[in-house]
Scaffold this active site. Structure first.
Site, PDB file in Angstrom:
ATOM      1  N   ALA A   1      -4.553   2.843  -0.932  1.00 19.04           N
ATOM      2  CA  ALA A   1      -4.455   2.140  -2.212  1.00 19.04           C
ATOM      3  C   ALA A   1      -5.208   0.817  -2.157  1.00 19.04           C
ATOM      4  CB  ALA A   1      -2.990   1.908  -2.569  1.00 19.04           C
ATOM      5  N   ASP A   2      -5.077   0.103  -1.057  1.00 21.67           N
ATOM      6  CA  ASP A   2      -5.809  -1.153  -0.886  1.00 21.67           C
ATOM      7  C   ASP A   2      -7.313  -0.920  -0.895  1.00 21.67           C
ATOM      8  OD1 ASP A   2      -3.787  -3.162  -0.585  1.00 21.67           O
ATOM      9  OD2 ASP A   2      -3.320  -2.362   1.382  1.00 21.67           O
ATOM     10  N   ILE A   3      -7.746   0.103  -0.163  1.00 24.48           N
ATOM     11  CA  ILE A   3      -9.179   0.366  -0.063  1.00 24.48           C
ATOM     12  C   ILE A   3      -9.740   0.800  -1.414  1.00 24.48           C
ATOM     13  CG2 ILE A   3     -10.921   1.841   1.011  1.00 24.48           C
ATOM     14  CD1 ILE A   3      -9.088   1.939   3.497  1.00 24.48           C
TER      15      ILE A   3
ATOM     16  N   ASP B   1       0.807  -1.213   0.000  1.00 25.78           N
ATOM     17  CA  ASP B   1       0.000   0.000   0.000  1.00 25.78           C
ATOM     18  C   ASP B   1       0.843   1.267   0.000  1.00 25.78           C
ATOM     19  OD1 ASP B   1      -2.794   1.324   0.608  1.00 25.78           O
ATOM     20  OD2 ASP B   1      -1.371   2.184   2.036  1.00 25.78           O
TER      21      ASP B   1
ATOM     22  N   ALA C   1     -10.076  -2.222  -3.528  1.00 29.86           N
ATOM     23  CA  ALA C   1     -11.156  -3.065  -3.013  1.00 29.86           C
ATOM     24  C   ALA C   1     -12.517  -2.558  -3.456  1.00 29.86           C
ATOM     25  CB  ALA C   1     -11.093  -3.115  -1.489  1.00 29.86           C
TER      26      ALA C   1
END
Length: 398
Positions: free
Chosen positions: A169-171, A142, A174
């Site tokens: 970045a992950d969220i 991330d 997702a």
């Protein structure tokens, strides 16, 4: 009148997932009624299980991203384990994976291969940088993607860039994976065919760069890092009060500035002063503007400052801690908290942000123990207890 069912009732998702991006996407699907089968390694499972022990001995990331799922602990490197997952995928509606670039393809679990074999399947590949290009095989944690996407360049103070305090970045990846699945399921309902969905963390976060990116692309200098302040609006910042609280306020137009000057600062002359009368002037004289606001609020308690700002119609907020959010009166008043089961007992959790009035409550199932559902899933595939015992003895399942 009976409530409407959850929109994803009857949808089965198989996920070979780890960390945050894919697990957070599939948790949204589970909350909306989908059955999510989480495939994990037998030797420790999703590595996010080991990030910390903050949630009464469980990892906070894992608790956040994995409620409502069934855990199947199986070794995909063993042909017998891979065969189990393939059989599950054959009966699923959705498959999601975020393995290292190329790993899913080597197992035949990439979206293109699976959709070719199962035309009704929606299959999602989540990657760091996409399947092609010079960055395709780079590691994509991330913080690294936040830097590559430029988020860190516009976050922080003038002296110090900082990453976001949450895995942005992950969220981002997702949530695009989640919405991509929903869009693909709608298309399947119309055409009978599923198809691949591709999401990269860089693509997702670059989209979120929004106005700074467009400023830079079209000739303007990108906005400077200004901490809690705004690059083109003043006053717009946090100010200390007499009791040590931090109160944030934002003046969006000159009418609001006039009300602030008259009703809160007690200096009506600032509404007409050419150094302060317009937002452009206040931004050019930001230091003097902030000094005038700060001097007035420094004589008030946090409660007095907020009450005065609200009465004057000025947008304002407290600078809350994480503990403050957990006790936030608005979340409590709207009954946003629930409890979910876990291997260590009930844990507090927020309702998902998507509210469907008139429908069934979100399915906020338990956080699974590693391999908690392995035996039941294999039994449902027709495997005998003897066969299961052999796989467990050989380390193929847990």
């Amino acid at each position: 009148m009976n409530s409407l069912p959850l929109p994803l009732d009857g949808i089965t998702v198989v996920a070979v997932e780890q960390a945050v991006a894919a697990p957070f996407a599939t948790r949204q699907l589970a909350d909306l009624g989908a059955r999510v089968i989480k495939v994990e390694r037998p030797d420790g499972g999703d590595f996010a299980r080991g990030y910390d022990t903050a949630a009464r001995g469980l990892a906070s990331h894992f608790v956040w991203c994995n409620r409502g799922k069934e855990s199947l602990a199986v070794d995909l490197k063993d042909p017998r384990g891979l065969a189990v997952v393939r059989e599950l995928v054959a009966g699923a509606d959705v498959f999601v994976q975020n393995l290292a670039q190329g790993a899913a393809a080597r197992l035949g679990l990439d979206a293109a291969s699976l959709c070719a074999a199962h035309p009704r399947l929606v299959a999602v590949d989540i990657s760091g940088y996409g399947a092609e290009g010079p960055y395709a095989h780079k590691r994509a944690y991330d913080m690294l993607v936040q830097c590559e996407a430029g988020l860190v360049s516009v976050t922080g103070t003038a002296e110090q860039p900082v990453k976001a305090g949450i895995p942005a970045a992950d969220i981002a990846a997702a949530m695009y994976a989640f919405s991509g699945v929903l869009a693909a399921l709608l298309r399947r309902a119309a055409t009978g065919r599923g198809g691949p969905v591709e999401v990269s963390m860089l693509d997702a976060l670059a989209e979120w760069m929004g106005h700074p990116l467009h400023q830079g692309m079209h000739g303007a200098a990108p906005p400077p890092r200004t901490g809690l302040a705004h690059s083109v609006i003043a006053p717009y910042d946090a100010f200390a009060t007499a009791d040590g609280e931090q109160v944030l306020l934002s003046v969006q137009n000159d009418r609001e500035w006039r009300r602030l000057a008259e009703q809160v600062l007690g200096r009506p002359e600032l509404a007409e002063d050419p150094d302060f009368a317009t937002n452009a002037a206040r931004t050019a004289n930001r230091e003097r503007t902030d000094e005038a606001v700060g001097r007035a609020l420094a004589h008030l308690t946090g409660e007095e400052a907020l009450a005065g700002l609200e009465a004057a119609g000025i947008a304002c907020a407290r600078l809350n801690t994480v503990a403050d959010v957990a006790a936030h009166p608005q979340l409590a008043a709207r009954d946003r908290w629930r409890e979910v089961g876990s291997p260590v007992g009930p844990l507090r959790a927020l309702l998902p942000p998507i509210t469907l009035p008139g429908g069934a409550d979100p399915r906020m199932g338990a956080v699974p123990a590693l391999g908690e559902h392995t035996d039941a899933l294999l039994r449902a595939l027709g495997m005998t207890d003897e066969q299961t015992s052999v796989l467990r003895r050989d380390g193929v399942i847990a």
